[in-house]
Design an enzyme around this catalytic site. Sequence first.
Site, PDB file in Angstrom:
ATOM      1  N   PHE A 113     -53.422 -19.842  26.892  1.00 19.68           N
ATOM      2  CA  PHE A 113     -53.765 -20.774  27.961  1.00 19.68           C
ATOM      3  C   PHE A 113     -53.498 -20.063  29.278  1.00 19.68           C
ATOM      4  O   PHE A 113     -52.345 -19.810  29.635  1.00 19.68           O
ATOM      5  CB  PHE A 113     -52.952 -22.065  27.907  1.00 19.68           C
ATOM      6  CG  PHE A 113     -53.334 -23.016  29.006  1.00 19.68           C
ATOM      7  CD1 PHE A 113     -54.432 -23.845  28.872  1.00 19.68           C
ATOM      8  CD2 PHE A 113     -52.625 -23.047  30.201  1.00 19.68           C
ATOM      9  CE1 PHE A 113     -54.809 -24.704  29.904  1.00 19.68           C
ATOM     10  CE2 PHE A 113     -52.995 -23.895  31.235  1.00 19.68           C
ATOM     11  CZ  PHE A 113     -54.094 -24.724  31.081  1.00 19.68           C
TER      12      PHE A 113
ATOM     13  N   ASP B 185     -49.197 -12.546  31.932  1.00 15.57           N
ATOM     14  CA  ASP B 185     -49.302 -13.848  32.587  1.00 15.57           C
ATOM     15  C   ASP B 185     -47.935 -14.515  32.503  1.00 15.57           C
ATOM     16  O   ASP B 185     -47.578 -15.123  31.504  1.00 15.57           O
ATOM     17  CB  ASP B 185     -50.365 -14.690  31.886  1.00 15.57           C
ATOM     18  CG  ASP B 185     -50.530 -16.073  32.515  1.00 15.57           C
ATOM     19  OD1 ASP B 185     -49.660 -16.479  33.304  1.00 15.57           O
ATOM     20  OD2 ASP B 185     -51.517 -16.763  32.193  1.00 15.57           O
TER      21      ASP B 185
ATOM     22  N   LYS C 189     -46.766 -21.183  39.833  1.00 13.66           N
ATOM     23  CA  LYS C 189     -45.917 -22.348  39.564  1.00 13.66           C
ATOM     24  C   LYS C 189     -44.606 -22.308  40.342  1.00 13.66           C
ATOM     25  O   LYS C 189     -44.559 -22.698  41.494  1.00 13.66           O
ATOM     26  CB  LYS C 189     -45.697 -22.509  38.059  1.00 13.66           C
ATOM     27  CG  LYS C 189     -46.978 -22.896  37.321  1.00 13.66           C
ATOM     28  CD  LYS C 189     -46.714 -23.417  35.950  1.00 13.66           C
ATOM     29  CE  LYS C 189     -48.016 -23.719  35.201  1.00 13.66           C
ATOM     30  NZ  LYS C 189     -48.806 -24.819  35.788  1.00 13.66           N
TER      31      LYS C 189
END
Length: 405
Positions: A146, A231, A260
């Site tokens: 994801f 990532d 984030k």
Amino acid sequence: MSFSVDAATERIIAEEDAHLAHNYHPLPVVISRGEGAWVTDVEGKRYLDLLSAYSALNFGHSHPAIVVAAREQLDRLTLTSRAYHNDQLGAFATALAELSGKDLVLPMNTGAEAVETGIKVARAWGYRVKGIAPDAATIVVANGNFHGRTTTIVGFSDDPSARDGFGPYAPGFVHVPYGDAAAIAAAIDENTAAVLLEPIQGEAGVVIPPEGYLRAVREICTENNVLFIADEIQSGLGRVGTTFACDREGVVPDLYLLGKALGGGILPLSAVVADRDVLGVIQPGEHGSTFGGNPLAAAVGVRVVEMLASGEFQKRATALGEHLAVKLDELVGHGVTGVRVAGLWAGVDIDPARGTGREIAERMLARGVLVKDTHGQTIRIAPPLVIRATELDWAVEQLKHVLGA
């Protein structure tokens, strides 16, 4: 225990349902305030936050040091675009480059933007440095990944809910099983520019690869002149007890993708971080963002990096994660079929006989704890790193109760 809502909550949810696109299925709670690891809804009820906005709130809600940095900058300057310099961006780039041990920083806003940027950088590097034939570059990705929601990214997802119905998809991605380094080696050929991986797969349910996997990937990429892109948007910035999840195996990728928590839970901020021989392939006019590198985000980012540089939050995540793992392991065989913990990040697989992940999340909500389900039977636990051990104990007791109920 069922969860009931009052008229104010019903009204707000009804208003959202009437005019907001239904791209999420949130739990039936309307949050109005937050501090530390706790939030309060419009009815005045308090909840312990074990989601942290998918790790965007690693430092908790309204962390005083981050709020001060944002307020001070709000009074001065918020946006210039990159058409001009601003007095915060250089300090942010310097601080993040030093924290990462890299030369250059390319600031963006969201995690998906960072991933898209990483893909462009990898392709440009492949053509301009490695010598791959035009339009032939490929990137190796892992099953179960994801990386975001853009059309390019969902095109190399294997999650039907993310992918189906949004084609046609961009070519140039080769899928391999997650955790299988030999499969990566077999997939690499003369057109491979990069390997793009989550060091720990978050959305998949906090899936931790076998020990040595990241080291093997690093070696394979080095041997084949291929970029290793990590990532770390969910796994990085203290979440797993180290600054980056790659640090758990002493591995340094060619590119870090960050986001984030980099914005301190205040505003969107992401970045691609790499050395000059990689990130230097991007030239003026080839990539950009109106809000990327804005002075408000940069000021917040500097404060976040300063907090991470102290090592305090990494230590907390390690100690509290070990504490949480002991508590969660006690539930295996008692409504839980499996637990995976990395730092203060856990995936908990729920026995279908006790309910779905969504049903467990709703029962936890009724007992004052916020968690979220993923992939049907799994709930993720990712509390702010400022949470206390006693609060974790209380949350696990609530989970124990709802599983028994």
